[in-house]
Design a protein around this motif. Structure first.
Motif, PDB file in Angstrom:
ATOM      1  N   SER A 169       0.687  -1.128  -0.052  1.00 19.00           N
ATOM      2  CA  SER A 169       0.009   0.040   0.129  1.00 19.00           C
ATOM      3  C   SER A 169       0.644   1.207  -0.146  1.00 19.00           C
TER       4      SER A 169
ATOM      5  N   ILE B 177       2.028   4.108  -3.435  1.00 15.14           N
ATOM      6  CA  ILE B 177       1.463   5.563  -3.294  1.00 15.14           C
ATOM      7  C   ILE B 177       2.482   6.466  -3.014  1.00 15.14           C
TER       8      ILE B 177
ATOM      9  N   CYS C 142       4.956  -3.425   6.326  1.00 18.14           N
ATOM     10  CA  CYS C 142       3.616  -2.915   6.825  1.00 18.14           C
ATOM     11  C   CYS C 142       3.713  -2.656   8.299  1.00 18.14           C
ATOM     12  N   LEU C 143       3.589  -1.137   8.672  1.00 19.28           N
ATOM     13  CA  LEU C 143       3.303  -0.762   9.886  1.00 19.28           C
ATOM     14  C   LEU C 143       1.912  -0.386  10.333  1.00 19.28           C
ATOM     15  N   GLY C 144       0.857  -0.816   9.623  1.00 19.02           N
ATOM     16  CA  GLY C 144      -0.638  -0.489   9.973  1.00 19.02           C
ATOM     17  C   GLY C 144      -0.699   1.144   9.820  1.00 19.02           C
ATOM     18  N   SER C 145      -0.290   1.676   8.668  1.00 20.46           N
ATOM     19  CA  SER C 145      -0.758   3.000   8.342  1.00 20.46           C
ATOM     20  C   SER C 145      -0.681   3.239   6.757  1.00 20.46           C
ATOM     21  N   CYS C 146      -1.669   1.923   6.143  1.00 19.38           N
ATOM     22  CA  CYS C 146      -1.591   1.992   4.938  1.00 19.38           C
ATOM     23  C   CYS C 146      -2.569   2.780   4.308  1.00 19.38           C
ATOM     24  N   GLY C 147      -3.562   3.426   5.243  1.00 22.30           N
ATOM     25  CA  GLY C 147      -4.617   4.086   4.830  1.00 22.30           C
ATOM     26  C   GLY C 147      -4.262   5.777   4.743  1.00 22.30           C
ATOM     27  N   THR C 148      -2.914   5.961   5.378  1.00 19.12           N
ATOM     28  CA  THR C 148      -2.030   7.062   5.476  1.00 19.12           C
ATOM     29  C   THR C 148      -0.629   7.036   4.938  1.00 19.12           C
TER      30      THR C 148
ATOM     31  N   GLU D  10       2.850  10.204   8.940  1.00 19.02           N
ATOM     32  CA  GLU D  10       2.150   9.625   8.009  1.00 19.02           C
ATOM     33  C   GLU D  10       1.849  10.821   6.711  1.00 19.02           C
TER      34      GLU D  10
END
Ligand SMILES: Cc1cc2nc3c(=O)[nH]c(=O)nc-3n(C[C@H](O)[C@H](O)[C@H](O)COP(=O)(O)O)c2cc1C
Ligand code: SF4
Ligand code: FES
Lengths: 438, 176
Positions: free
Chosen positions: B106, B110, B143-149, B161
């Motif tokens: 992700s 981007i 992945c660090l769990g900020s895929c939406g940002t 982010e």
């Protein structure tokens, strides 16, 4: 980033927008810990009965019915029983648990306490990935607040129910999200998975009966006690109860965490309207990985005009899985060979090395993808990759191997046109920063 | 240029018998971790304690591990066995600011490659290296769990982010 419910009243996201939603005060002003009180007036069997009736299925990825899992815990065991919250959240594309813990930590504590009461457990651990240190601090603070209010610790609310809640940290290992590897890690060992059976419900942490549940699974429990299992189920469908959080990332205008009722219709509308449509208006949808990286990728053709229902059955029918609900939207600028190479590197890096098919297989796959990207692909490579995947899938010790195989098989079977030029010796055009080749 | 390999080479760990010293406050903090686990399961505290060692000593070093072996009644090798499994433990010193850029899908689609290139060019180092002044180390992580940002990076434990090259510049300027 958006955080909102669509097609239903927010349940998981009910409090996340309130100011100071992480505090006990705000939580209690919004009915918090009322459902623990209600549960403590019920019999353990009645609580498990409601959870069964709700058809709540584990939100960590496997979708196993939570009520059934709870009923596997042997009641007559003289051993200490444990509730372990899986907050390892490392599946690429997944970030929902993070926002639940950041903004609604007491809901998680309340859910764990209800589970502990139902299963006669006195100890809960929250295993959080090490990178989420700030969340561990938030959870620690919330636990202390709850303890001061006699909601955690000895004789909760003056009853004879005592229960401790502790946070625990991981240290960077995707495999520790797998429940048995998580337990090894929680015991201070390398995060290698363990043989099942015995399942954790029978022999888990310290060889004692243990329920491992995802954050979102546990935060649903107070809602189920509040509404009753059947009403909660009816928010979704008969086989996929309730609502579910989807983490949306990639090429959409409004990435974020969305709460949808199970069975939401349909995926096309979700991507193209609810999530604001494609990030760049002139770029078309190419594919979606709907359940975190470990599921089959879907083509635009599998989504557009197909009325895909967003629940466990709907996604299987559409050729993929709900998984962790990590929804990665990919537009036509993405080269699927490059994206698959990226995920293959992920699985190779995260393979724990315990079993040969996964350890060696993912290593070879990365080597092959590198060779292909460098312009040395051969026509027979497609079959070679599929053969390697076949030697991993179903032949590995844990599901990480399967996950790697699925991510790759899906891509190669569904996007052959992306692979074709590479198999004829084309070089990658994607830009690798110089630094990457250390 | 000082270079730090991002992966672990246990055979390069210098083994000595020296034991680290910690202030009474730190030792007390360590005892606090032990209270979370049954008395006969002290090993459970190993990972949290290793983070204390890493914070206090800059990385997980031989002296710190020797200390933990005594503290937890474990063999030194038991501890190395665990340490070398987890990617967050550094076996050698890293820069004062450890920049960890997420390279997973992700983020990659981007803009991660541009961010990585920008940071490396600015600092004049490759991924996995530390600047000569020992201020910055750059690593690529999963992945660090900020895929939406996305794109994103973590510096130390802090999340940064929705990165742009301008944002990165401002951030690096602000770090002393
Ligand atoms: C490789 C791998 C990684 C996993 N990672 C996670 C995770 O990060 N979080 C999670 O809740 N479950 C994860 N799971 C699923 C867990 O093994 C387990 O099914 C889940 O925690 C059970 O909780 P649930 O029933 O509430 O979903 C993972 C599974 C595998 C095979
Ligand atoms: S499948 Fe991979 S992650 Fe799972 S036990 Fe085997 S090597 Fe470890
Ligand atoms: S892919 Fe970068 S944070 Fe998830």
């Amino acid at each position: 980033m958006e955080i909102k419910a669509i097609g239903c009243e927010p349940l998981q996201l009910k409090r996340v927008h309130l100011e100071n939603s992480h505090t006990l005060k705000v939580y209690q002003e919004n009915d918090g810990y009322k459902w623990l009180k209600k549960a403590m007036e019920m019999s353990p069997d009645a609580i498990i009965g409601e959870v069964k009736a709700s058809v709540l299925r584990g939100r960590g990825g496997a979708g196993f019915p939570t009520g059934m899992k709870w009923s596997f815990v042997p009641k007559d065991s003289p051993k200490q029983k444990y509730i372990v919250c899986n907050a390892d959240e490392s599946e690429p594309g997944t970030f929902k648990d993070r926002y639940l813990m950041e903004r609604d930590p007491h809901a998680l504590i309340e859910g764990m306490l209800i589970a502990a009461f139902a299963l006669n457990s006195q100890t809960c651990y929250i295993y959080t990935r090490g990178e989420y240190k700030y969340l561990i601090d938030i959870m620690d603070e919330a636990v202390e607040e709850a303890r001061a209010a006699n909601l955690v610790g000895k004789n909760i609310l003056g009853s004879d129910f005592s229960c401790e809640v502790y946070t625990h940290t991981g240290a960077g290992a995707y495999i520790c999200g797998e429940e048995t590897a998580l337990l090894s890690s929680l015991e201070g060992y390398r995060g290698h998975p363990r043989m099942k059976p015995p399942f954790p419900a029978v022999e888990g942490l310290y060889a004692s009966p243990t329920v491992v549940n995802n954050v979102e699974t546990l935060t649903a429990v107070p809602q189920i006690i509040e509404m009753g299992g059947i009403s909660w189920r009816d928010l979704g469908t008969e086989k996929s109860g309730g609502t579910k959080l989807w983490s949306v990332s990639g090429h959409v205008k409004k990435p974020g965490v969305y709460e949808l009722p199970m069975g939401y219709a349909d995926m096309e509308r979700f991507i193209l309207e609810d999530c604001g449509g494609m990030l760049r208006d002139d770029k078309k949808l190419k594919g979606v990985i709907p359940g975190g990286s470990s599921v089959y990728i879907m083509r635009a053709n599998d989504v557009i005009g197909k009325k895909v229902l967003m629940d466990y059955e709907g996604l299987v029918a559409a050729g993929s899985l709900v998984g962790s609900g990590g929804f990665i939207v990919i537009d036509e600028t993405v080269d699927i060979v490059d994206s698959t190479k990226n995920l293959t590197e992920f699985y190779k890096h995260e393979s724990c090395g315990w079993c040969t098919p996964c350890r060696e297989g993912t290593d070879w796959l990365v080597k092959i993808f590198n060779r292909i990207a460098e312009g040395n692909g051969r026509p027979e490579d497609a079959q070679l990759i599929l053969d390697l995947c076949d030697n991993i899938e179903g032949k590995s010790f844990c599901a990480l191997g399967d996950a790697a195989a699925w991510a790759i098989q899906g891509a190669i079977k569904r996007f052959p046109e992306d692979f074709k030029p590479y198999l004829n010796g084309q070089k990658t055009t994607s830009t690798e920063p110089e630094a990457r080749k250390f | 240029m000082a270079s730090v390999a991002p992966t672990f080479y246990t055979n390069q760990v210098q083994v000595t018998d020296e034991v680290a010293n910690f202030s009474p406050e730190v030792v007390e903090e360590m005892y606090l971790h032990l209270t979370k686990y049954p008395p006969d399961r002290k090993r459970s505290a190993l990972i949290p304690l290793l983070f204390v060692i890493q914070r206090e000593r800059g990385y997980v070093d031989n002296e710190g591990v020797n200390f933990l072996a005594r503290f937890l009644d474990l063999e030194v090798t038991d501890i190395w066995e665990t340490v070398t499994f987890y990617s967050m433990f550094n076996l050698r010193p890293v820069g004062k600011h450890h920049i960890q850029i997420c390279k997973t899908l992700s983020c990659r689609i981007i803009g991660e490659p541009k961010i990585t290139e920008h940071i490396c060019n600015r600092l004049g180092i490759h991924v996995g290296e530390t600047t000569d002044d020992e201020k910055f180390t750059v690593s690529l992580v999963e992945c660090l769990g900020s895929c939406g940002t996305a794109p994103m990076m973590q510096i130390g434990f802090d999340y940064h982010e929705d990165l742009t090259t301008e944002k990165v510049d401002k951030l690096l300027d602000s770090l002393s």
